[in-house]
Design an enzyme around this catalytic site. Structure first.
Site, PDB file in Angstrom:
ATOM      1  N   ASP A  13       0.836  -1.201   0.000  1.00  0.00           N
ATOM      2  CA  ASP A  13       0.000   0.000   0.000  1.00  0.00           C
ATOM      3  C   ASP A  13       0.871   1.251   0.000  1.00  0.00           C
ATOM      4  O   ASP A  13       1.927   1.276   0.648  1.00  0.00           O
ATOM      5  CB  ASP A  13      -0.898  -0.007   1.243  1.00  0.00           C
ATOM      6  CG  ASP A  13      -2.080   0.931   1.100  1.00  0.00           C
ATOM      7  OD1 ASP A  13      -2.329   1.431  -0.014  1.00  0.00           O
ATOM      8  OD2 ASP A  13      -2.755   1.184   2.108  1.00  0.00           O
ATOM      9  N   ASN A  61     -10.175  -3.337  -6.745  1.00  0.00           N
ATOM     10  CA  ASN A  61      -9.356  -2.475  -7.602  1.00  0.00           C
ATOM     11  C   ASN A  61      -9.909  -2.332  -9.013  1.00  0.00           C
ATOM     12  O   ASN A  61      -9.520  -1.410  -9.746  1.00  0.00           O
ATOM     13  CB  ASN A  61      -7.916  -2.994  -7.671  1.00  0.00           C
ATOM     14  CG  ASN A  61      -7.127  -2.762  -6.407  1.00  0.00           C
ATOM     15  OD1 ASN A  61      -6.160  -3.470  -6.122  1.00  0.00           O
ATOM     16  ND2 ASN A  61      -7.525  -1.778  -5.598  1.00  0.00           N
TER      17      ASN A  61
END
Length: 232
Positions: A13, A61
Site C-alpha cells: 500500500d 481495484n
C-alpha cells in the site's frame, strides 16, 4: 534470526501517495513498487522464507479508473516476463491466485507460461494475488465444496476441510502479514487464512519498503509468542 516465518504475506500500500508526494503520475508509484517486490523476494530467499505472497490487485481495484487498471495489467505482464530468467536462475517458483476469469487472455497466457516454467523450482515461492478478495475466495470455496461433495459429505464437513477448496490449497497459512503505508486493516485479504497470522503495520510507503524494512518485520515477528489460543 532464530524464528523465520515459513510464509510472509504483504499488502502493498502507498504507491499512489508515494507518487503524488513527488509530483508524479500514480503509475510511476506502481513501477517503483515492482522494485520493492524484487527486493523483498531477494531478502526472503536469502533468509529462508519459503513463501512470499503479495496482494497485487484486489477485486475492488477493478473500480479504479480504467486507464490505471489497464496500466497496472500491462505493468504486471511486463514485469512477469522480465523476471522469468531471474526466477529460473534462483530456483524461484511463481504463482498467481485469484479470480483469473476477469483477466485478459494475454495476461492469463503469460501467467500460465510463467507458472509452468517455474513449477519445479523449490527455494522460495512468490505468489501474486490478482483479482482476489477474501470474501470471493470463501464463496467460491463453498460452491466448489458443494459441487464436489455429496450432500451428506457437505453437511458433515469440518472446518479444516474447507482449506482444500480455497485458492491457497496446499499452501501454508501466512505466519506474518505486513501492511505498508500506515493503514490498519487487512482489506478483504485472506480472511480465512489469516485467522492466527501475526500482523505487522508500518508507516513506510510500499515503494520505500526494501530489504532493511523487510528484515525489520522479520525481527519483530521473531519476538512474538504464538500461542494459538493455548497457555504456555
Amino acid at each position: 534470526m532464530e524464528k523465520i516465518p515459513q510464509h510472509v504475506s504483504i499488502i502493498m500500500d502507498g504507491n499512489g501517495r508515494w507518487a503524488k508526494a513527488r509530483g508524479l503520475d500514480r503509475v510511476k508509484g506502481h513501477i517503483e513498487g515492482v522494485e520493492s517486490v524484487r527486493a523483498c523476494l531477494e531478502a526472503a530467499a536469502e533468509d529462508g522464507v519459503k513463501y512470499l505472497s503479495v496482494y497485487a490487485f484486489s477485486e475492488e481495484n477493478w473500480n479504479r479508473p480504467k486507464e490505471e487498471v489497464m496500466a497496472l495489467m500491462e505493468l504486471m505482464m511486463r514485469a512477469m516476463k522480465n523476471e522469468l530468467g531471474t526466477f529460473l536462475d534462483n530456483d524461484i517458483r511463481f504463482m498467481v491466485l485469484g479470480n483469473r476469469a476477469r483477466l485478459s487472455d494475454g495476461l492469463n497466457k503469460t501467467i500460465d507460461e510463467m507458472m509452468a516454467a517455474t513449477a519445479g523450482n523449490s527455494r522460495t515461492t512468490l505468489i501474486l494475488f490478482v483479482s482476489y478478495s477474501g470474501k470471493w475466495d470463501l464463496l467460491q470455496a463453498m460452491k466448489k465444496a458443494q459441487k464436489e461433495l455429496s450432500p451428506e459429505e457437505f453437511q458433515a464437513m469440518e472446518l479444516p476441510e474447507l482449506d482444500r477448496f480455497l485458492v491457497t490449497a496446499g499452501i501454508p497459512d501466512p505466519d506474518l502479514l505486513i501492511r505498508t503505508s500506515g493503514e490498519l486493516r487487512i482489506s478483504n485479504y485472506m480472511l480465512w487464512q489469516t485467522a492466527y497470522t501475526e500482523f505487522y503495520f508500518t508507516d513506510v510507503l510500499w515503494p520505500d519498503f526494501r530489504k532493511p524494512q523487510f528484515r525489520e518485520a522479520l525481527a519483530a515477528y521473531a519476538q512474538r509468542d504464538r500461542r494459538y489460543g493455548k497457555v504456555k
